[in-house]
Write a protein that holds these residues in place. Structure first.
Motif, PDB file in Angstrom:
ATOM      1  N   THR A 149      -5.040   6.608  -2.032  1.00 11.54           N
ATOM      2  CA  THR A 149      -4.130   6.196  -3.436  1.00 11.54           C
ATOM      3  C   THR A 149      -3.685   4.963  -3.225  1.00 11.54           C
ATOM      4  N   ALA A 150      -3.419   4.052  -4.247  1.00  9.55           N
ATOM      5  CA  ALA A 150      -3.076   2.610  -3.791  1.00  9.55           C
ATOM      6  C   ALA A 150      -4.182   2.175  -2.831  1.00  9.55           C
ATOM      7  N   SER A 151      -3.755   1.401  -1.660  1.00 10.10           N
ATOM      8  CA  SER A 151      -4.569   1.312  -0.386  1.00 10.10           C
ATOM      9  C   SER A 151      -3.912   2.137   0.704  1.00 10.10           C
ATOM     10  N   ILE A 152      -3.656   3.233   0.365  1.00  7.37           N
ATOM     11  CA  ILE A 152      -3.084   4.203   1.519  1.00  7.37           C
ATOM     12  C   ILE A 152      -4.149   5.223   1.962  1.00  7.37           C
ATOM     13  N   GLN A 158      -0.029   5.062   8.370  1.00  6.15           N
ATOM     14  CA  GLN A 158       1.068   4.479   9.089  1.00  6.15           C
ATOM     15  C   GLN A 158       0.821   3.026   9.095  1.00  6.15           C
ATOM     16  N   LEU A 159       1.239   2.473   7.928  1.00  4.80           N
ATOM     17  CA  LEU A 159       0.832   0.877   7.951  1.00  4.80           C
ATOM     18  C   LEU A 159       1.744   0.124   8.523  1.00  4.80           C
ATOM     19  N   GLU A 160       1.542  -1.148   9.052  1.00  3.93           N
ATOM     20  CA  GLU A 160       2.313  -1.887   9.778  1.00  3.93           C
ATOM     21  C   GLU A 160       3.633  -2.237   8.880  1.00  3.93           C
ATOM     22  N   LYS A 161       5.017  -2.172   9.226  1.00  4.11           N
ATOM     23  CA  LYS A 161       5.948  -2.685   8.384  1.00  4.11           C
ATOM     24  C   LYS A 161       5.789  -4.149   8.365  1.00  4.11           C
ATOM     25  N   PRO A 219      -3.283  11.323   0.894  1.00  2.00           N
ATOM     26  CA  PRO A 219      -2.199  10.486   0.448  1.00  2.00           C
ATOM     27  C   PRO A 219      -2.064  10.689  -1.035  1.00  2.00           C
ATOM     28  N   ALA A 220      -3.144  11.061  -1.738  1.00  2.00           N
ATOM     29  CA  ALA A 220      -3.167  11.161  -3.432  1.00  2.00           C
ATOM     30  C   ALA A 220      -1.984  12.362  -3.485  1.00  2.00           C
ATOM     31  N   ALA A 221      -2.059  13.280  -2.666  1.00  2.00           N
ATOM     32  CA  ALA A 221      -1.249  14.606  -2.754  1.00  2.00           C
ATOM     33  C   ALA A 221       0.170  14.259  -2.144  1.00  2.00           C
TER      34      ALA A 221
END
Ligand code: 6PG
Length: 245
Positions: A149-152, A158-161, A219-221
């Motif tokens: 969901t979104a781009s997750i 764990q996307l880069e901060k 991710p959607a959940a």
């Protein structure tokens, strides 16, 4: 537990009508609160039905000075590129309403785009307490058959901060093309007052089931708003994923 409301539509016309009713209810409530309403919207198949729904809400409720629309995620492409989410919405809205959309300033580096977007979000969405996350009134989310969901994406949560605020992240190897995108973080999604999914097609049945089962690997959940209030706008095919329906 999760209070998941489900609205099933027989066709796109009914889906638009249900979205219009939902937007009418939320706009009425929020305008009585005399505030502004901040709405996040997604890309893919959403722009067409969502724009039609909002633009057909009773005009007296459409106080455009009090409505702000944000991109939940955006592809790292120029605004006039066919893959641009913002570009899709701007094509569906009359020119005189383009100011209600908070732009994603696209720069050459995707990280700079994300940082610039985060600065834009901060301009309009100060969190109630500093150093926490913004509180969107409503986030309209889609989901992929893989449960992103979104781009997750699954396995890539764990996307880069890119800043210490952690409101916006970057992905450069998105399994769904195009590969480079900016996205609000799951923490922002979870801090929203309302989350509304629009899921149509048989290939969304399994993600509907995962949302109902609270399958944390999806991710959607994970996109569980703070007050656990979530509404799913489905068609009959996707609704096959709703347990004991
Ligand atoms: C994007 C979207 C993405 C989308 C899902 C579902 O920019 O691609 O934000 O998260 O909502 O991939 O897309 P469809 O509704 O087109 O299946």
């Amino acid at each position: 537990n999760m209070k998941t409301e489900v609205k099933v539509s027989a066709d796109e016309e009914e889906l638009v009508a249900q979205l219009r009713n939902y937007l009418t209810e939320k706009l009425t409530y929020l305008l009585e609160q005399n505030g502004t309403i901040s709405i996040g919207v997604s890309g893919g198949s959403m722009p067409k039905v969502w724009s039609e729904a909002l633009l057909s809400v009773a005009p007296e409720l459409l106080n455009w000075k009090r409505i702000r629309i944000f991109m939940v995620d955006e592809r790292h492409v120029p605004r006039d590129h066919e893959d641009s989410n913002l570009g899709a919405y701007l094509q569906l809205f009359p020119q005189e309403l383009h100011h209600v959309f908070i732009p994603v300033p696209i720069s050459k580096q995707v990280v700079h785009t994300a940082q610039a977007y985060e600065i834009n979000l901060r301009k309009y969405l100060l969190p109630e307490q500093l150093n926490t996350y913004p509180r969107f009134d409503i986030l309209f989310l889609g989901a992929g058959p893989d449960g992103h969901t979104a781009s997750i994406f699954p396995g890539k949560e764990q996307l880069e901060k890119i800043t210490d605020l952690n409101w916006v992240s970057v992905i450069t190897d998105s399994p769904k093309p195009p590969p480079s995108r900016v996205t609000i973080t799951m923490q922002c999604i979870q801090n929203a007052k309302n989350v509304a999914f629009i899921l149509t097609g048989a290939n969304k049945r399994d993600v509907v089931r995962a949302i109902h089962e609270g399958d944390k690997s999806i991710p959607a959940a994970q996109a569980r708003p703070m007050n656990n209030k979530m509404i799913l706008f489905l068609d009959e095919h996707a609704a096959a994923g709703v347990p004991n329906r």
